[in-house]
Design an enzyme around this catalytic site. Structure first.
Site, PDB file in Angstrom:
ATOM      1  N   GLU A   1      21.173  98.564  71.235  1.00 18.20           N
ATOM      2  CA  GLU A   1      22.059  97.199  71.312  1.00 18.20           C
ATOM      3  C   GLU A   1      23.654  97.887  71.009  1.00 18.20           C
ATOM      4  OE1 GLU A   1      19.561  97.202  69.009  1.00 18.20           O
ATOM      5  OE2 GLU A   1      18.821  95.431  69.309  1.00 18.20           O
TER       6      GLU A   1
ATOM      7  N   ASN B   1      18.735 109.442  63.720  1.00 15.83           N
ATOM      8  CA  ASN B   1      19.283 111.028  63.093  1.00 15.83           C
ATOM      9  C   ASN B   1      18.283 110.965  61.677  1.00 15.83           C
ATOM     10  OD1 ASN B   1      21.293 112.735  61.159  1.00 15.83           O
ATOM     11  ND2 ASN B   1      22.228 112.434  62.788  1.00 15.83           N
ATOM     12  N   ALA B   2      18.412 112.729  61.005  1.00 25.35           N
ATOM     13  CA  ALA B   2      17.434 112.892  60.404  1.00 25.35           C
ATOM     14  C   ALA B   2      18.251 112.605  59.578  1.00 25.35           C
ATOM     15  CB  ALA B   2      17.513 114.838  60.239  1.00 25.35           C
TER      16      ALA B   2
ATOM     17  N   CYS C   1      18.260  93.419  65.476  1.00 26.44           N
ATOM     18  CA  CYS C   1      18.081  93.158  63.981  1.00 26.44           C
ATOM     19  C   CYS C   1      19.983  92.460  64.144  1.00 26.44           C
ATOM     20  CB  CYS C   1      18.599  95.029  63.981  1.00 26.44           C
ATOM     21  SG  CYS C   1      19.832  95.158  63.520  1.00 26.44           S
TER      22      CYS C   1
ATOM     23  N   CYS D   1      23.134  94.336  64.157  1.00 24.19           N
ATOM     24  CA  CYS D   1      23.237  93.590  65.821  1.00 24.19           C
ATOM     25  C   CYS D   1      23.522  92.617  66.822  1.00 24.19           C
ATOM     26  CB  CYS D   1      21.908  94.447  66.920  1.00 24.19           C
ATOM     27  SG  CYS D   1      22.070  96.148  66.475  1.00 24.19           S
TER      28      CYS D   1
HETATM   29  N1  THU Z   1      16.278  98.804  66.516  1.00 24.83           N
HETATM   30  C1  THU Z   1      16.753  99.206  67.643  1.00 24.83           C
HETATM   31  O1  THU Z   1      17.484 100.128  68.400  1.00 24.83           O
HETATM   32  N2  THU Z   1      17.588  97.714  68.175  1.00 24.83           N
HETATM   33  C2  THU Z   1      17.066  96.849  66.829  1.00 24.83           C
HETATM   34  O2  THU Z   1      17.703  96.423  67.390  1.00 24.83           O
HETATM   35  C3  THU Z   1      16.019  96.876  65.882  1.00 24.83           C
HETATM   36  C4  THU Z   1      15.677  98.180  65.607  1.00 24.83           C
HETATM   37  C5  THU Z   1      15.917 101.087  66.314  1.00 24.83           C
HETATM   38  C6  THU Z   1      16.500 101.123  65.204  1.00 24.83           C
HETATM   39  C7  THU Z   1      15.480 102.391  64.722  1.00 24.83           C
HETATM   40  O3  THU Z   1      15.867 103.378  65.189  1.00 24.83           O
HETATM   41  C8  THU Z   1      13.857 101.855  65.474  1.00 24.83           C
HETATM   42  O4  THU Z   1      14.176 100.792  66.336  1.00 24.83           O
HETATM   43  C9  THU Z   1      13.337 101.503  64.013  1.00 24.83           C
HETATM   44  O5  THU Z   1      13.440 100.692  63.229  1.00 24.83           O
END
Ligand code: THU
Length: 130
Positions: free
Chosen positions: A53, A43-44, A84, A87
């Protein structure tokens, strides 16, 4: 597991990641045997972005299911794309400690496998709330 990997690779191609240019796909299989997938949606207003996830979990819950049996996270780069911290906690709500999380590269090749307990030891969960 191959269908789950294919779902994660396919959904990653639909990631909306114009800011980081870092596309992620996630797919999970439920105890019922169904597969749900999600991609990151940025998102902006940067903090409003959603991880892949989170999208997969939302699709699962919207379909009326809440038990995760296995997870695939798909991303590119030299390092395995692991969930992350946020998640890991989101997955923990719906997955037991033994649930495998497979990290695959952008071509779907397996890079590393970890249990959810290894990714999130001594986790806090619904049981703590009695
Ligand atoms: N991202 C995910 O979609 N899942 C994760 O577990 C790690 C990070 C995405 C978030 C963001 O859009 C991009 O990766 C860079 O951090």
């Amino acid at each position: 597991m191959q269908a789950l990997i294919e779902a994660a690779v396919a959904v990653r191609a639909r990631a909306y990641a114009p800011y980081s240019r870092f596309q992620v796909g996630a797919a999970l299989r439920t105890h019922a045997g169904d597969i749900f997938a999600g991609c990151n949606v940025e998102n902006a207003a940067y903090p409003q972005g959603l991880c892949a996830e989170a999208g997969a979990i939302a699709a699962m819950v919207a379909a009326g299911q809440t038990r995760i049996a296995e997870v695939v996270v798909c991303g590119a780069g030299a390092l395995p794309v692991t969930p992350c911290g946020g998640c890991r906690q989101k997955l923990r709500e719906f997955a037991g400690p033994e649930v495998p999380v497979y990290m695959v590269d952008d071509a779907g090749a397996l890079v590393i496998t970890r249990t959810l307990a290894a990714l999130l030891p001594d986790s806090f969960g619904p049981d703590h709330l009695g």
